[in-house]
Design a protein around this motif. Sequence first.
Motif, PDB file in Angstrom:
ATOM      1  N   VAL A  60       1.266   8.923 -11.116  1.00  0.00           N
ATOM      2  CA  VAL A  60       2.948   9.054 -11.536  1.00  0.00           C
ATOM      3  C   VAL A  60       2.808   8.637 -13.160  1.00  0.00           C
ATOM      4  CG1 VAL A  60       3.922   8.597  -9.386  1.00  0.00           C
ATOM      5  CG2 VAL A  60       3.248   6.601 -10.917  1.00  0.00           C
ATOM      6  N   PRO A  61       3.865   9.348 -14.093  1.00  0.00           N
ATOM      7  CA  PRO A  61       3.683   8.965 -15.173  1.00  0.00           C
ATOM      8  C   PRO A  61       3.979   7.407 -15.559  1.00  0.00           C
ATOM      9  CG  PRO A  61       5.789  10.251 -14.826  1.00  0.00           C
ATOM     10  CD  PRO A  61       4.966  10.144 -13.552  1.00  0.00           C
ATOM     11  N   ASN A  80      -2.033  14.233 -14.965  1.00  0.00           N
ATOM     12  CA  ASN A  80      -3.476  14.265 -14.551  1.00  0.00           C
ATOM     13  C   ASN A  80      -3.906  14.824 -13.410  1.00  0.00           C
ATOM     14  OD1 ASN A  80      -3.899  12.903 -17.147  1.00  0.00           O
ATOM     15  ND2 ASN A  80      -3.171  11.133 -15.926  1.00  0.00           N
ATOM     16  N   ILE A 133       6.838   0.057 -12.852  1.00  0.00           N
ATOM     17  CA  ILE A 133       8.074   0.287 -11.727  1.00  0.00           C
ATOM     18  C   ILE A 133       6.891   0.571 -10.626  1.00  0.00           C
ATOM     19  CG2 ILE A 133       9.577   1.988 -11.100  1.00  0.00           C
ATOM     20  CD1 ILE A 133      10.413   2.246 -14.152  1.00  0.00           C
ATOM     21  N   ASN A 134       7.431  -0.050  -9.509  1.00  0.00           N
ATOM     22  CA  ASN A 134       6.768   0.075  -8.212  1.00  0.00           C
ATOM     23  C   ASN A 134       7.461   1.156  -7.327  1.00  0.00           C
ATOM     24  OD1 ASN A 134       4.888  -1.851  -8.783  1.00  0.00           O
ATOM     25  ND2 ASN A 134       6.031  -3.429  -8.119  1.00  0.00           N
ATOM     26  N   TRP A 135       7.113   2.571  -7.519  1.00  0.00           N
ATOM     27  CA  TRP A 135       7.625   3.583  -6.736  1.00  0.00           C
ATOM     28  C   TRP A 135       7.030   3.601  -5.389  1.00  0.00           C
ATOM     29  CZ3 TRP A 135      11.053   6.348  -9.303  1.00  0.00           C
ATOM     30  CH2 TRP A 135      11.155   6.343 -10.638  1.00  0.00           C
ATOM     31  N   ARG A 137       5.796   5.350  -2.132  1.00  0.00           N
ATOM     32  CA  ARG A 137       4.931   6.622  -1.760  1.00  0.00           C
ATOM     33  C   ARG A 137       5.571   7.208  -0.760  1.00  0.00           C
ATOM     34  NH1 ARG A 137      -0.438   7.387  -2.753  1.00  0.00           N
ATOM     35  NH2 ARG A 137      -1.186   5.405  -3.751  1.00  0.00           N
ATOM     36  N   VAL A 166      -6.661   7.990 -18.138  1.00  0.00           N
ATOM     37  CA  VAL A 166      -6.205   8.571 -17.212  1.00  0.00           C
ATOM     38  C   VAL A 166      -6.243   7.831 -15.942  1.00  0.00           C
ATOM     39  CG1 VAL A 166      -6.288  10.748 -15.810  1.00  0.00           C
ATOM     40  CG2 VAL A 166      -7.005  10.889 -18.059  1.00  0.00           C
ATOM     41  N   SER A 167      -5.039   7.549 -15.209  1.00  0.00           N
ATOM     42  CA  SER A 167      -5.022   6.630 -14.082  1.00  0.00           C
ATOM     43  C   SER A 167      -5.602   7.524 -13.022  1.00  0.00           C
ATOM     44  CB  SER A 167      -3.650   6.304 -13.650  1.00  0.00           C
ATOM     45  OG  SER A 167      -2.863   7.385 -13.227  1.00  0.00           O
ATOM     46  N   GLY A 168      -6.575   6.802 -12.266  1.00  0.00           N
ATOM     47  CA  GLY A 168      -7.357   7.167 -11.171  1.00  0.00           C
ATOM     48  C   GLY A 168      -8.583   7.866 -11.636  1.00  0.00           C
ATOM     49  N   GLU A 187       7.278  -3.886 -18.504  1.00  0.00           N
ATOM     50  CA  GLU A 187       6.921  -3.912 -16.831  1.00  0.00           C
ATOM     51  C   GLU A 187       6.676  -2.594 -16.130  1.00  0.00           C
ATOM     52  OE1 GLU A 187      10.048  -6.312 -15.334  1.00  0.00           O
ATOM     53  OE2 GLU A 187       8.911  -8.387 -15.969  1.00  0.00           O
ATOM     54  N   VAL A 204       5.456   4.462 -17.648  1.00  0.00           N
ATOM     55  CA  VAL A 204       6.995   4.214 -18.044  1.00  0.00           C
ATOM     56  C   VAL A 204       7.139   4.691 -19.537  1.00  0.00           C
ATOM     57  CG1 VAL A 204       8.590   2.371 -18.643  1.00  0.00           C
ATOM     58  CG2 VAL A 204       7.242   2.139 -16.612  1.00  0.00           C
ATOM     59  N   GLU A 205       5.972   4.353 -20.325  1.00  0.00           N
ATOM     60  CA  GLU A 205       5.971   4.766 -21.722  1.00  0.00           C
ATOM     61  C   GLU A 205       6.360   6.367 -21.904  1.00  0.00           C
ATOM     62  OE1 GLU A 205       1.967   4.312 -23.537  1.00  0.00           O
ATOM     63  OE2 GLU A 205       2.902   4.071 -25.485  1.00  0.00           O
ATOM     64  N   GLU A 229       0.905  -1.352   0.056  1.00  0.00           N
ATOM     65  CA  GLU A 229       0.029  -0.038  -0.009  1.00  0.00           C
ATOM     66  C   GLU A 229       0.674   1.234  -0.069  1.00  0.00           C
ATOM     67  OE1 GLU A 229      -3.209   0.661   2.453  1.00  0.00           O
ATOM     68  OE2 GLU A 229      -3.898  -1.497   2.391  1.00  0.00           O
ATOM     69  N   LEU A 230       2.124   0.940   0.425  1.00  0.00           N
ATOM     70  CA  LEU A 230       3.023   2.316   0.296  1.00  0.00           C
ATOM     71  C   LEU A 230       3.798   2.425  -1.179  1.00  0.00           C
ATOM     72  CD1 LEU A 230       4.749   1.898   3.981  1.00  0.00           C
ATOM     73  CD2 LEU A 230       3.033   3.584   2.810  1.00  0.00           C
ATOM     74  N   GLN A 231       3.213   1.634  -2.229  1.00  0.00           N
ATOM     75  CA  GLN A 231       4.031   1.847  -3.244  1.00  0.00           C
ATOM     76  C   GLN A 231       2.687   2.188  -4.128  1.00  0.00           C
ATOM     77  OE1 GLN A 231       5.316  -2.338  -4.348  1.00  0.00           O
ATOM     78  NE2 GLN A 231       6.961  -2.122  -3.243  1.00  0.00           N
ATOM     79  N   ILE A 232       3.523   2.832  -5.265  1.00  0.00           N
ATOM     80  CA  ILE A 232       2.466   3.405  -6.283  1.00  0.00           C
ATOM     81  C   ILE A 232       3.075   3.048  -7.670  1.00  0.00           C
ATOM     82  CG2 ILE A 232       3.701   5.592  -6.036  1.00  0.00           C
ATOM     83  CD1 ILE A 232       1.141   7.145  -6.706  1.00  0.00           C
ATOM     84  N   GLN A 233       2.395   2.450  -8.431  1.00  0.00           N
ATOM     85  CA  GLN A 233       2.860   2.008  -9.685  1.00  0.00           C
ATOM     86  C   GLN A 233       2.841   2.701 -10.890  1.00  0.00           C
ATOM     87  OE1 GLN A 233       0.942  -1.779 -11.149  1.00  0.00           O
ATOM     88  NE2 GLN A 233       2.481  -2.978 -10.162  1.00  0.00           N
ATOM     89  N   SER A 234       3.779   2.785 -11.638  1.00  0.00           N
ATOM     90  CA  SER A 234       3.912   3.583 -12.908  1.00  0.00           C
ATOM     91  C   SER A 234       3.245   2.391 -14.098  1.00  0.00           C
ATOM     92  CB  SER A 234       5.112   3.995 -13.549  1.00  0.00           C
ATOM     93  OG  SER A 234       5.844   4.538 -12.997  1.00  0.00           O
ATOM     94  N   ALA A 235       2.274   2.401 -14.590  1.00  0.00           N
ATOM     95  CA  ALA A 235       2.057   1.474 -15.680  1.00  0.00           C
ATOM     96  C   ALA A 235       2.948   1.537 -16.543  1.00  0.00           C
ATOM     97  CB  ALA A 235       0.746   1.921 -16.203  1.00  0.00           C
ATOM     98  N   SER A 236       3.113   0.268 -17.277  1.00  0.00           N
ATOM     99  CA  SER A 236       4.070   0.232 -18.380  1.00  0.00           C
ATOM    100  C   SER A 236       3.702   1.171 -19.539  1.00  0.00           C
ATOM    101  CB  SER A 236       4.741  -1.181 -18.682  1.00  0.00           C
ATOM    102  OG  SER A 236       3.662  -1.672 -19.501  1.00  0.00           O
ATOM    103  N   LYS A 237       2.337   1.021 -19.868  1.00  0.00           N
ATOM    104  CA  LYS A 237       1.935   1.945 -21.004  1.00  0.00           C
ATOM    105  C   LYS A 237       0.582   2.488 -20.565  1.00  0.00           C
ATOM    106  CE  LYS A 237       4.052  -0.163 -25.188  1.00  0.00           C
ATOM    107  NZ  LYS A 237       4.856  -1.135 -24.334  1.00  0.00           N
ATOM    108  N   LEU A 238       0.270   3.361 -20.963  1.00  0.00           N
ATOM    109  CA  LEU A 238      -0.761   4.297 -20.572  1.00  0.00           C
ATOM    110  C   LEU A 238      -1.247   5.101 -21.779  1.00  0.00           C
ATOM    111  CD1 LEU A 238      -2.344   3.829 -18.033  1.00  0.00           C
ATOM    112  CD2 LEU A 238      -1.577   6.017 -17.197  1.00  0.00           C
TER     113      LEU A 238
END
Lengths: 749, 197
Positions: B80-81, B71, B120-122, B124, A45-47, B118, B83-84, A31-40
């Motif tokens: 967060v942006p 956004n 990336i798990n930042w 928080r 829009v995420s969220g 893949e 990876v692309e 829960e302390l992680q925030i993921q950057s999707a590989s493609k979007l």
Amino acid sequence: MKTTRREFLKWSGVGALGTVVFVGCGIPEEELQIQSASKLPEDLVSGLEAWYATSCVHCGMGEGIIVRVVEGRALKIEGNPDHPVSRGKTTVRCQAGVQALYNPDRLTGPMRRQGSEFVSISWDDALNELTSALAGAGSSVVMVTDPMRGTLGLVTDRFMGALGGRRMVHEPMENTVLRTTVKQIFGQDILPKFDLANADYVLNFGADFLSTWLSPVSYSQAYGEFRQGGEHRGTFVQVEPRMSMTAANADRWLYVTPGMEGTVAMSIAYVLMAEHGNEIDSAAANALTGGGGAAALAAFAPESVTGATGVSAERIRELATELVGHKRSLVLGGGSAAAHTNGQFNMSAIYSLNWLVGNVGMEGGVLFNPGSPLPELAGADAGASFQEWETLAQEMHGGNVNVLLVHGANPAYGLPDSVDFAGAMERVGKVVSFSSFMDETTAKADLVLPDQVYLESWGDDVPEPGPGYQTITFQQPVVYPFQSGTRAFGDVVLEVAQSLGSDLPWTTMKDALQATAQRLQAFGRGSVSSGSFDAFWNAMLQRGGWWDITAMTTTPAPTPPKLPTERLAPTIDGPTGGETFNLLPFSSISLGDGKGANLPWLQATPDPLTTAAWHTWAEINPQVARDMDIKEGDVLELEGPGGRSIKVLAYPHPAAAPGVISVPTGQGHTIYGDYEIGPDMYRAKVAAGRGSNVLSMLSPLKDRETGALAWAATRVRVKKTGEFVRLSKLEGVVLPILPEEIIPIAGLH
Amino acid sequence: MSRRILIIGFFFGVGPLVTLGVAVFFIGNAWFGLSIGYQGPEQPIDFPHTVHAGAVEDGGIGLDCTFCHRNVALGAAATVPAVEQCMFCHSQITGEGSDSDTAATEIAILRAAAEADEPINWERVHRLPDHVQFVHDAHIRFFSERDGIAPSAVCSTCHGAVETMTVVEQVRVLKMGDCVDCHRQNSAPTDCAICHY
């Protein structure tokens, strides 16, 4: 401070306890992680959520739904508030649609049978194999599907037409009798709209319209209007051998001997003609009796039918008086009333009462549906009768079917064992299944070309029964295919048609749908209209379909047909004597005819009356159960005709009549739903090996006129096996707290 | 007699001690857990905001916050942006020959993730508890309209000068008192259900 050994142990114990207690209070690492999707993609829009309108294929009614999609994942299904049939509501089956999308059992790509196993093959190989099988099959190709209205039905029928084969629609709890009745009594090919919302009085013979009959979503809303919407509360009487959810909601529920519903209706007709002659539609009465009047129906005088029907003469007179005593009365029938050897007789008698009370074509009565706005798109896709399935199975046994294509249906599960459809499939040259899941029919296939689920593919539907005006629901892909190795059935059909050299004017389902949309745009009327096709197409997909509330039917009501004058009793097949019961299967509100069994949400949805889930149970009269020393959870063996039997759990039900035993459909799969769910100690497969399939043991009796399966005409002997399984149900799980058991807080002072 | 024992037991017994212990644990956890100066665990990539958002005269390239967190002014989540999106630039910028020793190795991690398709798990850094809802776009809209500034100029109100941080850290308390103070100063509603829903 000196620490004794005793104190040290005490404090280390507290410390250990604290570690155990508070370890759950920390924030989990993920829960302390925030993921950057590989493609979007840029429009994603995420969220932020997006809602897409599409059509529910699970419930088979062409209901409009909206799907909440976040970051490319479909998360929640709701009713489309704009759509004329669903009006913002859904059935539980539609709600569970996302579990079909993410189902771990989904087939990932085409497969070919090698011996007893399936091996993965490429789409090119699969399509080549299908094409060559069809090319060499001639006209002995049969396709078995679920009801397919709209463009997919058109595409498939054109394809089968070009092949010279035929398509058969499989509905386990078939509506053949209802369709024939609607044709005979009202002259309609399309199911009418029963205007429950505006009626004052409803007399219903066995149609469980609040849970499973035809379109529960629209009937439930209409029922709300009927009870609370108007100036006064509508009165509702249910005549049915089993207390269904609908019966439980009625003002009065009358038990009737199974199969005698029509006789009661005829008796009511007799009373109406004999005692309320000036309050009924006399022209209709003349037509129904061929001018004979009440005398023609003398065989149905209330006193003479009481013994056979179990409904007293006073009750029958009371019902007749109430029917004419209300301004807008409506008579409905369905369910087990239609599922007897005299089903057609029952249903004609029941629906004829609508003529006598003069509500045909009137508000609060039977309103005719205009069907599809485009003549080439079918507004109804009638299921084949049981007789036709028996014929098909014989043809298959005789080796006269070269290729069997199956899409959206599971006949090896849904047809009674007496047909031996699974055995017949072994004699077919090539069985090709387009199922998204491994099920009982697909397991017997030679070639599997998995379809996408409806949230991933294009389609449309003409809702049946419609809302009273022309409506088409559109289905668009709301997410990228979750299983990228699958292909939409419509696209595969069109591709194979091209390689076979058929001259179908489309190359993909989307093409075919856009052709449909162009025809609709050309009307220039309805909920969406625009001069530009792109604008029309986008607006229609956004809206969830196209409908025109002014486009009602123009067909005039025909003259009512003549009613039979002789009584017709049902034939019941099976063991007789002590400890035998009339078996009344009923459609499960969540699993339906078994299609929903592989979705855990549907498995866990409790039956509204018994609150039971996850099992097949049998509702039995408590007094009878006591006499036979049967307790809840006892495993009973129901032994039917031909030595076929199933095992069910006993559920003594206070509203079960002594002579009947009711069993829900939908369980008893052997291969479908073959993955495990639940925490370790309860880990079990979601559907495979769970419960029993009541359809499998039914007697092959048919309705005399239509050949439909008389699924309520089986008699069973109930035997205790001595085993016990605790029935999982909600009722009794939470103990009620009675007011006097609460300790008053004031006592502390 | 028995009532007195009950009362004494209630006030001086073991129960209150346990309750107190639990309360101290939770308050302590909330107070010291994530607060000013919190930097979070080590990030998968040592991402330098100084290089990306730092002013040009300080050696950065001066990107707006919203260039990457695109956004943040549209919805609740700052996002967060993808990876692309990083790869729009980093497909060309590999960090080879940079005057930083770590640039090449860190960018290589990003490029590997893009190559492998893949995420990336930042880790928080700014986190509110589950029972609080914070909607970025409403706050950004308010300040940028009131002060007539660009949306990306609003971020520093709560997040501080991120463009000067090599490792992002929390600069405000971001507890309920902090929220309510600011809401009062700006005449924003302080109903419970504004944040707790």
